[in-house]
Scaffold this active site. Structure first.
Site, mmCIF file in Angstrom:
data_model
loop_
_atom_site.group_PDB
_atom_site.id
_atom_site.type_symbol
_atom_site.label_atom_id
_atom_site.label_comp_id
_atom_site.label_asym_id
_atom_site.label_seq_id
_atom_site.Cartn_x
_atom_site.Cartn_y
_atom_site.Cartn_z
ATOM 1 N N ASP A 455 -4.559 -5.866 9.423
ATOM 2 C CA ASP A 455 -5.447 -6.829 10.222
ATOM 3 C C ASP A 455 -6.451 -7.188 9.228
ATOM 4 O OD1 ASP A 455 -7.360 -7.878 11.920
ATOM 5 O OD2 ASP A 455 -6.807 -6.926 13.666
ATOM 6 N N HIS A 456 -6.712 -8.271 8.734
ATOM 7 C CA HIS A 456 -7.852 -8.716 7.793
ATOM 8 C C HIS A 456 -9.284 -8.617 8.452
ATOM 9 C CE1 HIS A 456 -8.342 -9.901 3.575
ATOM 10 N NE2 HIS A 456 -7.447 -10.584 3.728
ATOM 11 N N ARG A 457 -9.259 -8.223 9.596
ATOM 12 C CA ARG A 457 -10.501 -8.261 10.166
ATOM 13 C C ARG A 457 -11.157 -6.807 9.808
ATOM 14 N NH1 ARG A 457 -9.317 -9.462 16.438
ATOM 15 N NH2 ARG A 457 -7.564 -8.235 15.664
#
Length: 485
Positions: A455-457
């Site tokens: 998850d790039h968050r």
């Protein structure tokens, strides 16, 4: 007469229904308290339901394969020392069932009442008709009981006004297929409308069209009728075999498989993962020759207690997550509506396992406290209980990171979907012989591919690459890595 009716309890995490897999008792059997009476499958796991009563089985409410709603009758037991009276034996069961049918009627009998009328099992509309109906119908011998019960019986006898439907899923299926549920005759207990009734009704219009097609029209056909004639003849020929024709492809429909239980849960989680998580993927080829050689050496000395390859890889993954804890987290929205990254003091390592019921991910809880041997033992236990359908809800939903060994299926890599609500998943491909440069010379080595979806968050590519490289280096130099663990 003392007949006790046991309602299907909430089996965990607010699940509203369960599929009755099989009965473990029959009518007339003697049961004791806590004796397993049925196996049911929820969207999470398969469990045995124990009886809270002792006595003789009086009635079984449902058949194998039927979906049963939580808080609806499952079994009726005639308590020890009692004799059932044919005229009144089913009274307790009927009274409970009608109370839920009243809730399903919310907004039908009295549309002017307040409240949404969209009532699920365990979730009501306190200011709506369902609450008022319960207040109007006192129980026991209170004044007004007989008129209230007469009113309920009158409502049940008019199916167009009050269709007997407990499951909201059946209502939705009827809406999706354009079927007026009030016109159906239920095949369930007491005329209850089941999913199969809706599915049978959905095929009826097609069959009717096939029968009616050859009949001549009473009025002259419009000019466009000849052009449309082939479209009428073709469905008749195709529908003769299956009873249904797909309007998009023109092919006969061979089967329809409802997405229920575990498969439904998997589908919902995967769809939510794809729609909510901005994922990215990194991968690397790994020379696993040294790892295989080390394990072969250990197995030669101690065949019984040598961990499997997946246990060693899992231990390296746990060490990597301790170094890069961002990947062992979760995205949540707090009470103020702000998005937060929630970190954990510990690692519950989920291991993807393919079973007859679908893909399951049991979790090795607090895996950071276990050695490779400890992980191997817990992995074997979890795999056994999961494939037998005996894993608990907690074991199947407590993971914080997933390791997926899809190499057992003979593939090299996969763009894996993150196991929502986790933020990363690591996949391991098959180990095969490949040409590899070692000390400037070409050699044949045992090579596998590691793929990390994240998850790039929660982090950027540097953290993901650092974690992936850590696991790869540990696999290429296992002795040195284990010395530091």
């Amino acid at each position: 007469m003392s007949v006790k009716t046991f309602l299907l309890p909430d089996l965990g995490e607010g699940l509203a229904e369960a599929e009755l897999v099989k009965w473990l008792v029959a009518v007339g059997d003697t049961v004791v308290i806590d004796q397993p009476i049925a196996e049911v499958e929820t969207a999470k796991s398969m469990v045995e339901v124990p009886s809270p009563y002792a006595g003789t089985v009086h009635q079984l409410h449902g058949a194998a394969g039927e979906m049963i709603q939580v808080d609806t009758p499952l079994i009726s037991v005639l308590e020890e020392g009692s004799e059932a009276e044919p005229a009144t034996a089913s009274q307790p069961v009927r009274e409970v069932a009608l109370s839920y049918r009243e809730e399903e009627r919310a907004g039908v009998a009295e549309p002017e009442a307040e409240g949404s009328g969209n009532v699920l099992i365990g979730y009501g509309t306190p200011d709506g008709l369902a609450a008022k109906a319960r207040k109007r119908r006192p129980r026991g011998g209170a004044v007004g009981t007989a008129p209230a019960q007469a009113q309920v019986r009158a409502a049940v006898s008019v199916p167009l006004r009050a269709p007997l439907v407990i499951s909201p899923l059946v209502r939705k299926l009827a809406r999706d297929r354009g079927i007026d549920i009030a016109t159906l005759a239920g095949s369930g207990i007491g005329g209850l409308i089941l999913r199969s009734d809706v599915e049978a009704a959905s095929a009826a219009p097609v069959a009717a069209a096939v029968v009616a097609a050859p009949a001549p029209a009473a009025a002259p056909a419009p000019a466009a009728a000849p052009a449309a004639q082939p479209a009428v003849v073709a469905p008749r020929a195709a529908s003769a075999e299956t009873g249904e024709l797909d309007s998009r492809s023109g092919l006969a429909v061979a089967s329809r498989t409802p997405i229920t239980g575990v498969r439904k849960t998997i589908a919902q989680a995967m769809a939510r993962s794809r729609s909510e998580i901005p994922e990215a993927t990194v991968w690397v080829d790994v020379d696993a020759t040294a790892l295989l050689e080390m394990r072969s050496s250990l197995k030669a000395r101690d065949p019984q207690n040598t961990p499997g390859l997946l246990a060693f890889i899992a231990r390296f993954v746990v060490a990597g997550l301790q170094k890069y804890p961002e990947l062992n987290s979760r995205i949540e929205t707090n009470a103020q509506g702000d998005v937060e990254i929630v970190g954990f003091d510990g690692i519950n390592l989920g291991i993807a396992a393919q079973t007859d019921r679908g893909l399951m991910v049991p979790a090795i809880r607090n895996a950071q406290q276990l050695s490779a041997r400890g992980i191997n033992a817990e992995l074997a236990r979890l795999t056994e209980v999961t494939r037998s359908g005996k894993a608990t809800v907690a074991e199947l939903t407590s993971g914080t990171f997933t390791l997926n060994n899809y190499g057992v299926f003979g593939v090299d890599g996969s763009a894996a979907i993150i196991n929502y609500p986790e933020v990363a998943i690591l996949g391991v491909g098959r180990i095969i012989d490949k040409p590899w440069v070692v000390n400037g010379e070409l050699a044949v080595r045992k090579v596998t591919e590691l793929t990390l979806a994240f998850d790039h968050r929660v982090c950027d590519g540097g953290v993901a690459a650092g974690f992936l490289r850590f696991v790869a280096d540990a696999m290429e130099n296992p002795a040195g890595a284990l010395a530091d663990l």
